[in-house]
Design a protein around this motif. Structure first.
Motif, mmCIF file in Angstrom:
data_model
loop_
_atom_site.group_PDB
_atom_site.id
_atom_site.type_symbol
_atom_site.label_atom_id
_atom_site.label_comp_id
_atom_site.label_asym_id
_atom_site.label_seq_id
_atom_site.Cartn_x
_atom_site.Cartn_y
_atom_site.Cartn_z
ATOM 1 N N THR A 59 -33.249 33.189 -18.085
ATOM 2 C CA THR A 59 -32.216 34.003 -17.454
ATOM 3 C C THR A 59 -30.852 33.475 -17.881
ATOM 4 N N ILE A 60 -30.022 34.383 -18.396
ATOM 5 C CA ILE A 60 -28.692 34.029 -18.904
ATOM 6 C C ILE A 60 -27.652 34.858 -18.167
ATOM 7 N N SER A 67 -31.673 29.834 -15.585
ATOM 8 C CA SER A 67 -33.011 29.357 -15.250
ATOM 9 C C SER A 67 -33.966 29.755 -16.371
ATOM 10 N N GLY A 68 -35.174 29.252 -16.282
ATOM 11 C CA GLY A 68 -36.183 29.601 -17.266
ATOM 12 C C GLY A 68 -37.498 28.939 -16.931
ATOM 13 N N GLU A 69 -38.576 29.507 -17.438
ATOM 14 C CA GLU A 69 -39.905 28.930 -17.244
ATOM 15 C C GLU A 69 -40.737 29.215 -18.486
ATOM 16 N N PHE A 70 -41.365 28.165 -19.008
ATOM 17 C CA PHE A 70 -42.096 28.272 -20.266
ATOM 18 C C PHE A 70 -43.454 27.593 -20.140
ATOM 19 N N THR A 71 -44.491 28.279 -20.592
ATOM 20 C CA THR A 71 -45.839 27.727 -20.590
ATOM 21 C C THR A 71 -46.283 27.541 -22.033
ATOM 22 N N THR A 113 -34.111 24.171 -14.101
ATOM 23 C CA THR A 113 -33.671 24.284 -12.714
ATOM 24 C C THR A 113 -32.157 24.316 -12.557
ATOM 25 N N LYS A 114 -31.411 23.756 -13.539
ATOM 26 C CA LYS A 114 -29.963 23.670 -13.356
ATOM 27 C C LYS A 114 -29.246 23.542 -14.690
#
Length: 193
Positions: A59-60, A67-71, A113-114
C-alpha cells in the motif's frame, strides 16, 4: 448542538474517505517479482540464488510505502552460481533441516508495519520477518520507481534456528564458518490495477 455534531461527523467521514482513497494497494506480479539471496563463508566464498513469491501486496500513499505483506515460497529456493550436480547438492542441503527445512516450513512471510522516513527517495521501513515459524522485527530500505520497487534486506539466520556452521551455535569452525547474515535483493513489479 445536533447540527454541529452532524457537521463534524460529515467532515470526519469525508476526511476518512479522502485519506483512504488517496492510498493505493497493489498486488505484485508473481512471475516478474523476485528475491536474490546471498550467503557467504568466512573465507569470502559466496553462493547466491533466487526465491519466488507466493503472494504479495503493498500500500502506497503520496509515494510513501504505508504497509505491505509478502509470502515467499521457500520450496522455490534455487542456487544460481553453480550448475549440475553441485547445484542440486547445495539446493538439497539448503532445503534440509540443516538450513531452512522447506518440507516442514514451505512459506516465509514479511510484513511491513511502519515507514520511519524517506531520504533521497530511499524509504526506511520496519516490519516483521517470519522464517521457520519464528518471527523477529526487521528494518530495511526500499525505493519506488513507477510500478516497481527494489529493496535491500539483511537478516541473521541464527535467529531463525538455521544453525549449520553458525558461530552462534558452534565453536572452532575455522574457515568452515558460514556467516549468519543473509543478504536479500528484492525486486517487486506491481500489477496494473
Amino acid at each position: 448542538m445536533k447540527k454541529l455534531s452532524k457537521t463534524i461527523l460529515f467532515y470526519s467521514l469525508l476526511l476518512f474517505a479522502f485519506t483512504v482513497g488517496n492510498a493505493q494497494e497493489s498486488s505484485i506480479n508473481l512471475e516478474s517479482s523476485n528475491i536474490r539471496w546471498y550467503g557467504e563463508q568466512i573465507t569470502g566464498k559466496e553462493h547466491f540464488g533466487d526465491l519466488k513469491f507466493k503472494a504479495g501486496n503493498i500500500t502506497i500513499k503520496d509515494n510513501n510505502v504505508v504497509s505491505g505483506e509478502f509470502t515467499v515460497d521457500m520450496t522455490s529456493m534455487s542456487v544460481e552460481d553453480l550448475s549440475g550436480g553441485m547445484k542440486e547438492k547445495l539446493e538439497g542441503h539448503l532445503s534440509s533441516d540443516d538450513f531452512f527445512s522447506t518440507k516442514s516450513f514451505t512459506e516465509s512471510k514479511l510484513v511491513i508495519t511502519k515507514n520511519t522516513g524517506v531520504t533521497d527517495g530511499v524509504q526506511s521501513l520496519n516490519g516483521s520477518l517470519t522464517i521457520k515459524d519464528i518471527e523477529h522485527p526487521i528494518a530495511f530500505t526500499m525505493t519506488l520507481a513507477g510500478g516497481a520497487a527494489k529493496s535491500d534486506l539483511t537478516f541473521d539466520r541464527s535467529k531463525y534456528n538455521v544453525k549449520f556452521r553458525s558461530g552462534n551455535f558452534f565453536e572452532n569452525l575455522g574457515d568452515k564458518l558460514i556467516l549468519d547474515d543473509i543478504k536479500l535483493e528484492v525486486s517487486l513489479v506491481m500489477n496494473a490495477e
